[in-house]
Design a protein around this motif. Structure first.
Motif, PDB file in Angstrom:
ATOM      1  N   CYS A 248      39.392  78.698  35.028  1.00 57.23           N
ATOM      2  CA  CYS A 248      40.261  78.300  36.146  1.00 57.23           C
ATOM      3  C   CYS A 248      39.810  76.971  36.736  1.00 57.23           C
ATOM      4  O   CYS A 248      40.638  76.099  37.031  1.00 57.23           O
ATOM      5  CB  CYS A 248      40.251  79.385  37.223  1.00 57.23           C
ATOM      6  SG  CYS A 248      41.010  80.943  36.723  1.00 57.23           S
ATOM      7  N   TYR A 249      38.506  76.787  36.888  1.00 56.22           N
ATOM      8  CA  TYR A 249      37.985  75.569  37.511  1.00 56.22           C
ATOM      9  C   TYR A 249      38.256  74.349  36.638  1.00 56.22           C
ATOM     10  O   TYR A 249      38.583  73.270  37.143  1.00 56.22           O
ATOM     11  CB  TYR A 249      36.482  75.725  37.748  1.00 56.22           C
ATOM     12  CG  TYR A 249      35.874  74.631  38.592  1.00 56.22           C
ATOM     13  CD1 TYR A 249      36.043  74.625  39.967  1.00 56.22           C
ATOM     14  CD2 TYR A 249      35.137  73.610  38.010  1.00 56.22           C
ATOM     15  CE1 TYR A 249      35.493  73.630  40.751  1.00 56.22           C
ATOM     16  CE2 TYR A 249      34.575  72.604  38.785  1.00 56.22           C
ATOM     17  CZ  TYR A 249      34.753  72.628  40.157  1.00 56.22           C
ATOM     18  OH  TYR A 249      34.213  71.623  40.929  1.00 56.22           O
ATOM     19  N   ALA A 250      38.114  74.512  35.325  1.00 52.92           N
ATOM     20  CA  ALA A 250      38.305  73.379  34.420  1.00 52.92           C
ATOM     21  C   ALA A 250      39.777  73.024  34.262  1.00 52.92           C
ATOM     22  O   ALA A 250      40.166  71.854  34.349  1.00 52.92           O
ATOM     23  CB  ALA A 250      37.684  73.693  33.057  1.00 52.92           C
ATOM     24  N   LEU A 251      40.627  74.021  34.035  1.00 49.34           N
ATOM     25  CA  LEU A 251      42.040  73.745  33.784  1.00 49.34           C
ATOM     26  C   LEU A 251      42.781  73.323  35.050  1.00 49.34           C
ATOM     27  O   LEU A 251      43.741  72.549  34.986  1.00 49.34           O
ATOM     28  CB  LEU A 251      42.710  74.974  33.163  1.00 49.34           C
ATOM     29  CG  LEU A 251      42.171  75.403  31.797  1.00 49.34           C
ATOM     30  CD1 LEU A 251      42.966  76.577  31.247  1.00 49.34           C
ATOM     31  CD2 LEU A 251      42.199  74.235  30.807  1.00 49.34           C
ATOM     32  N   ALA A 252      42.334  73.818  36.213  1.00 56.38           N
ATOM     33  CA  ALA A 252      42.987  73.425  37.465  1.00 56.38           C
ATOM     34  C   ALA A 252      42.730  71.961  37.809  1.00 56.38           C
ATOM     35  O   ALA A 252      43.435  71.398  38.660  1.00 56.38           O
ATOM     36  CB  ALA A 252      42.513  74.315  38.614  1.00 56.38           C
ATOM     37  N   SER A 253      41.761  71.350  37.156  1.00 56.75           N
ATOM     38  CA  SER A 253      41.468  69.939  37.434  1.00 56.75           C
ATOM     39  C   SER A 253      42.597  69.021  36.971  1.00 56.75           C
ATOM     40  O   SER A 253      42.634  67.848  37.370  1.00 56.75           O
ATOM     41  CB  SER A 253      40.164  69.528  36.740  1.00 56.75           C
ATOM     42  OG  SER A 253      40.294  69.604  35.328  1.00 56.75           O
ATOM     43  N   PHE A 254      43.515  69.516  36.134  1.00 56.24           N
ATOM     44  CA  PHE A 254      44.617  68.682  35.643  1.00 56.24           C
ATOM     45  C   PHE A 254      45.800  68.644  36.612  1.00 56.24           C
ATOM     46  O   PHE A 254      46.708  67.832  36.438  1.00 56.24           O
ATOM     47  CB  PHE A 254      45.098  69.184  34.282  1.00 56.24           C
ATOM     48  CG  PHE A 254      44.093  68.997  33.183  1.00 56.24           C
ATOM     49  CD1 PHE A 254      43.872  67.743  32.638  1.00 56.24           C
ATOM     50  CD2 PHE A 254      43.358  70.060  32.705  1.00 56.24           C
ATOM     51  CE1 PHE A 254      42.936  67.559  31.628  1.00 56.24           C
ATOM     52  CE2 PHE A 254      42.421  69.889  31.689  1.00 56.24           C
ATOM     53  CZ  PHE A 254      42.214  68.639  31.154  1.00 56.24           C
ATOM     54  N   VAL A 255      45.801  69.505  37.634  1.00 54.19           N
ATOM     55  CA  VAL A 255      46.951  69.570  38.541  1.00 54.19           C
ATOM     56  C   VAL A 255      47.038  68.308  39.387  1.00 54.19           C
ATOM     57  O   VAL A 255      48.109  67.696  39.507  1.00 54.19           O
ATOM     58  CB  VAL A 255      46.854  70.820  39.435  1.00 54.19           C
ATOM     59  CG1 VAL A 255      47.976  70.828  40.469  1.00 54.19           C
ATOM     60  CG2 VAL A 255      46.922  72.087  38.581  1.00 54.19           C
ATOM     61  N   GLN A 256      45.922  67.897  39.984  1.00 56.03           N
ATOM     62  CA  GLN A 256      45.963  66.722  40.851  1.00 56.03           C
ATOM     63  C   GLN A 256      46.309  65.442  40.093  1.00 56.03           C
ATOM     64  O   GLN A 256      47.094  64.630  40.601  1.00 56.03           O
ATOM     65  CB  GLN A 256      44.624  66.569  41.581  1.00 56.03           C
ATOM     66  CG  GLN A 256      44.678  65.589  42.737  1.00 56.03           C
ATOM     67  CD  GLN A 256      43.806  66.006  43.888  1.00 56.03           C
ATOM     68  OE1 GLN A 256      43.220  67.070  43.892  1.00 56.03           O
ATOM     69  NE2 GLN A 256      43.703  65.159  44.894  1.00 56.03           N
ATOM     70  N   PRO A 257      45.785  65.196  38.879  1.00 58.17           N
ATOM     71  CA  PRO A 257      46.244  64.019  38.131  1.00 58.17           C
ATOM     72  C   PRO A 257      47.742  64.049  37.826  1.00 58.17           C
ATOM     73  O   PRO A 257      48.402  63.001  37.898  1.00 58.17           O
ATOM     74  CB  PRO A 257      45.417  64.075  36.839  1.00 58.17           C
ATOM     75  CG  PRO A 257      44.207  64.829  37.199  1.00 58.17           C
ATOM     76  CD  PRO A 257      44.633  65.832  38.218  1.00 58.17           C
ATOM     77  N   VAL A 258      48.275  65.221  37.512  1.00 55.03           N
ATOM     78  CA  VAL A 258      49.718  65.324  37.248  1.00 55.03           C
ATOM     79  C   VAL A 258      50.514  64.999  38.510  1.00 55.03           C
ATOM     80  O   VAL A 258      51.526  64.282  38.457  1.00 55.03           O
ATOM     81  CB  VAL A 258      50.064  66.730  36.728  1.00 55.03           C
ATOM     82  CG1 VAL A 258      51.566  66.947  36.698  1.00 55.03           C
ATOM     83  CG2 VAL A 258      49.490  66.932  35.326  1.00 55.03           C
TER      84      VAL A 258
END
Length: 273
Positions: A248-258
């Protein structure tokens, strides 16, 4: 005679599967994270507003590149053993850098919406540089603490270290984001009906953006906080405790760049909000 019991076979297979899952998550982080954040940095530097208007996002992308490098080091350490101290050192970027700069972004958003006069007072670049300098000092200290605690195999101390940070920073972020959501739901005291209709679309988009950010914060930190609590309660590190929170911690890091690319007009959406 086969003396392996089904339970023993399961206990042997589970860490292997979860270890491969960690490697897959690290690989996704490296393959997609590095080019995405390099692109964001390029957009901020080449943008019309310059670095000043997106200073915290610029620092956040730099930190995420450090986190991607840490994942790369953890992948390569299976074949290049001398990279292990470097991988442990860079773990400070994963634990401290993203929460700190996300917290600064949330506080800045809180001041802009709830306390606009104070925001205008502290809007100049020099205040953002001061906050970012303090954040980078904390990040470098965190890197050293991570390296020494993990090299000494003091898992409990390391768990308490990142757990206290996550709980404290998540509390500040949720306070700021919930306050912004409440402010966006209310109308200004002097607004007329026509003015409310004109601002309704803009406020609705801002509300949706903050709501997505709030949900992302919960998905990012709550599972890994639960993983840390399990490690402390069991007084033992096991990959099954750590893997769900890590994913969850690693994959959620892509939300803010998107969200940043969407706001910058680099991502199109077929349905307008």
């Amino acid at each position: 005679m086969n003396t392996t019991t089904p339970g023993a076979s399961t206990n042997t297979t589970t860490p292997y599967i979860l270890g491969n899952l960690e490697m897959c998550v690290f690989s996704i982080k490296v393959l997609f994270g590095l080019p995405t954040h390099y692109y964001i940095i390029w957009l901020i530097v080449k943008g019309t507003g310059g670095v000043a208007s997106e200073f915290f996002n610029f620092n956040l992308s730099v930190c995420e590149i450090g986190a991607c490098l840490d994942c790369l080091f953890f992948i390569l350490v299976n074949w290049i053993l001398f990279l292990e101290p470097l991988a442990l050192l860079f773990q400070g970027f994963i634990i401290t850098s993203r929460p700190l700069f996300q917290c600064l972004i949330c506080v800045e958003c809180y001041l802009a919406v709830v306390h606009p006069v104070t925001f205008l007072k502290y809007k100049p670049l020099r205040y953002r540089v001061i906050c970012s300098t303090a954040a980078w000092i904390i990040i470098f200290v965190s890197c050293l603490v991570c390296m020494f605690t993990l090299m000494s195999s003091n898992i409990n101390a390391h768990t308490w270290f990142f757990l206290s940070q996550f709980i404290f920073i998540l509390s500040i972020q949720l306070f700021c984001l919930v306050a912004v959501l409440r402010a966006l739901k209310q109308s200004g005291p002097g607004e007329r009906v026509r003015e409310r209709e004109e601002k309704n679309h803009m406020k609705r988009r801002a509300f949706q953006l903050i709501l997505i950010t709030t949900v992302n914060m919960v998905i990012t930190y709550v599972p890994i906080i639960i993983s840390g609590v399990f490690i402390i309660l069991k007084q033992h590190y096991h990959v099954s405790y750590w893997a769900p929170g890590l994913v969850c911690y690693a994959l959620a890091s892509f939300v803010q760049p998107v969200l940043f690319l969407r706001r910058a007009g680099k991502l199109s959406c077929p349905v307008s909000p």
